[in-house]
Design an enzyme around this catalytic site. Structure first.
Site, PDB file in Angstrom:
ATOM      1  N   PRO A  10       0.904  -1.069   0.106  1.00  0.00           N
ATOM      2  CG  PRO A  10      -0.074  -1.250   2.148  1.00  0.00           C
ATOM      3  CD  PRO A  10       0.449  -2.177   1.116  1.00  0.00           C
ATOM      4  CG  ASN A  11      -0.392   4.700   1.091  1.00  0.00           C
ATOM      5  OD1 ASN A  11      -1.341   4.914   0.459  1.00  0.00           O
ATOM      6  ND2 ASN A  11      -0.636   4.038   2.190  1.00  0.00           N
ATOM      7  NE  ARG A  18       0.972  12.665  -2.011  1.00  0.00           N
ATOM      8  CZ  ARG A  18      -0.375  12.004  -1.994  1.00  0.00           C
ATOM      9  NH1 ARG A  18      -0.850  11.291  -0.902  1.00  0.00           N
ATOM     10  NH2 ARG A  18      -1.081  11.870  -3.056  1.00  0.00           N
ATOM     11  CE1 TYR A  23       9.004   4.963   3.095  1.00  0.00           C
ATOM     12  CE2 TYR A  23       7.695   7.076   2.758  1.00  0.00           C
ATOM     13  CZ  TYR A  23       7.962   5.676   3.728  1.00  0.00           C
ATOM     14  OH  TYR A  23       7.438   5.283   4.747  1.00  0.00           O
ATOM     15  CG  ASN A  74       8.444  -2.335   0.356  1.00  0.00           C
ATOM     16  OD1 ASN A  74       7.713  -2.153   1.557  1.00  0.00           O
ATOM     17  ND2 ASN A  74       9.162  -1.185   0.080  1.00  0.00           N
ATOM     18  CB  ALA A  77       1.303   0.064   6.405  1.00  0.00           C
ATOM     19  CD  GLU A  98      10.129  -7.878   5.500  1.00  0.00           C
ATOM     20  OE1 GLU A  98       9.819  -8.828   6.044  1.00  0.00           O
ATOM     21  OE2 GLU A  98       9.918  -6.822   6.527  1.00  0.00           O
ATOM     22  CG  HIS A 100      10.791  -2.744   4.793  1.00  0.00           C
ATOM     23  ND1 HIS A 100       9.619  -2.627   4.564  1.00  0.00           N
ATOM     24  CD2 HIS A 100      11.189  -3.847   5.331  1.00  0.00           C
ATOM     25  CE1 HIS A 100       8.921  -3.642   5.123  1.00  0.00           C
ATOM     26  NE2 HIS A 100       9.913  -4.323   5.538  1.00  0.00           N
ATOM     27  NE  ARG A 107      10.217   5.776   8.949  1.00  0.00           N
ATOM     28  CZ  ARG A 107       9.298   5.656   7.858  1.00  0.00           C
ATOM     29  NH1 ARG A 107       9.335   4.638   7.023  1.00  0.00           N
ATOM     30  NH2 ARG A 107       8.050   6.582   7.670  1.00  0.00           N
TER      31      ARG A 107
HETATM   32  O1  CA2 Z   1      10.470   1.494   3.947  1.00  0.00           O
HETATM   33  C1  CA2 Z   1       9.828   1.117   3.435  1.00  0.00           C
HETATM   34  O2  CA2 Z   1       9.819   0.613   2.236  1.00  0.00           O
HETATM   35  C2  CA2 Z   1       8.256   0.812   4.085  1.00  0.00           C
HETATM   36  O3  CA2 Z   1       7.923  -0.642   3.656  1.00  0.00           O
HETATM   37  C3  CA2 Z   1       7.326   2.097   3.444  1.00  0.00           C
HETATM   38  C4  CA2 Z   1       5.870   1.742   4.075  1.00  0.00           C
HETATM   39  C5  CA2 Z   1       5.943   1.825   5.536  1.00  0.00           C
HETATM   40  O4  CA2 Z   1       4.672   1.933   6.155  1.00  0.00           O
HETATM   41  C6  CA2 Z   1       6.912   0.803   6.090  1.00  0.00           C
HETATM   42  O5  CA2 Z   1       6.999   0.880   7.676  1.00  0.00           O
HETATM   43  C7  CA2 Z   1       8.535   0.926   5.425  1.00  0.00           C
HETATM   44  C8  CA2 Z   1       5.127   3.066   3.586  1.00  0.00           C
HETATM   45  C9  CA2 Z   1       4.791   3.005   2.112  1.00  0.00           C
HETATM   46  C10 CA2 Z   1       4.360   4.493   1.904  1.00  0.00           C
HETATM   47  O6  CA2 Z   1       5.111   5.140   0.501  1.00  0.00           O
HETATM   48  C11 CA2 Z   1       4.755   6.138   0.318  1.00  0.00           C
HETATM   49  C12 CA2 Z   1       5.649   6.909  -0.558  1.00  0.00           C
HETATM   50  C13 CA2 Z   1       5.495   8.089  -1.008  1.00  0.00           C
HETATM   51  C14 CA2 Z   1       4.648   8.949  -0.475  1.00  0.00           C
HETATM   52  C15 CA2 Z   1       3.853   8.484   0.613  1.00  0.00           C
HETATM   53  C16 CA2 Z   1       3.923   7.018   1.003  1.00  0.00           C
END
Ligand code: CA2
Length: 143
Positions: A10-11, A18, A23, A74, A77, A98, A100, A107
């Site tokens: 997700p996301n 963003r 990221y 990946n 969340a 996996e 990230h 974090r």
């Molecule tokens: O660091 C990572 O790759 C995560 O899997 C990213 C997830 C987070 O919930 C994990 O704890 C770590 C969040 C992905 C959201 O991605 C976005 C990218 C750009 C803007 C907003 C969100």
């Protein structure tokens, strides 16, 4: 040719739009292009799947046994919440890694636990998008 399924949760479709300080600047499409190029060098095939829905990810993993030889995921969340994705990976019995982008251990506390890592060969976190490239090299070695 060996086939690797690369799943983003997700996301991650928002990458590059963003929160670049966490990221990075690259979009998911740009990451996929880099992975495709590396896959060609490694002589493996990659297939991409992104979903914001837990059940869709579970379904995709469940159907992957006959088509794919390995998984890079990946779970975003869902890393920290999903017993369903863990069970799907465990049941499909494909070598999985996996990834990230950020260092989940530097974090918030709730990101420190992964339900997915124990059913994977390994976890890569904190190296930005290079983590996906390293995972692809490793899984191509292993399968
Ligand atoms: O660091 C990572 O790759 C995560 O899997 C990213 C997830 C987070 O919930 C994990 O704890 C770590 C969040 C992905 C959201 O991605 C976005 C990218 C750009 C803007 C907003 C969100």
């Amino acid at each position: 040719m060996k086939k690797i399924l690369i799943i983003n949760g997700p996301n991650l479709n928002l990458l590059g739009t963003r929160q670049p300080e966490i990221y990075g600047q690259m979009t998911l499409k740009e990451i996929e292009t880099k992975l495709k190029k590396l896959a060609a060098e490694l002589k493996v095939e990659v297939c991409f799947f992104q979903s914001n829905h837990e059940g869709e990810i579970v379904d995709k993993i469940g159907k992957s046994k006959d088509e794919f030889n390995g998984i890079i995921i990946n779970p975003a969340a869902y890393t920290h919440t999903s017993v369903a994705i863990r069970d799907a990976i465990s049941a499909v019995e494909l070598p999985s890694i996996e990834v990230h982008i950020s260092n989940i251990y530097s974090r918030e506390q709730f990101r420190h636990h992964s339900f997915i890592a124990p059913v994977c060969i390994g976890q890569i976190a904190g190296f930005g998008i290079d983590g996906y490239l390293f995972a692809l090299k490793k899984i191509a070695d292993l399968i």
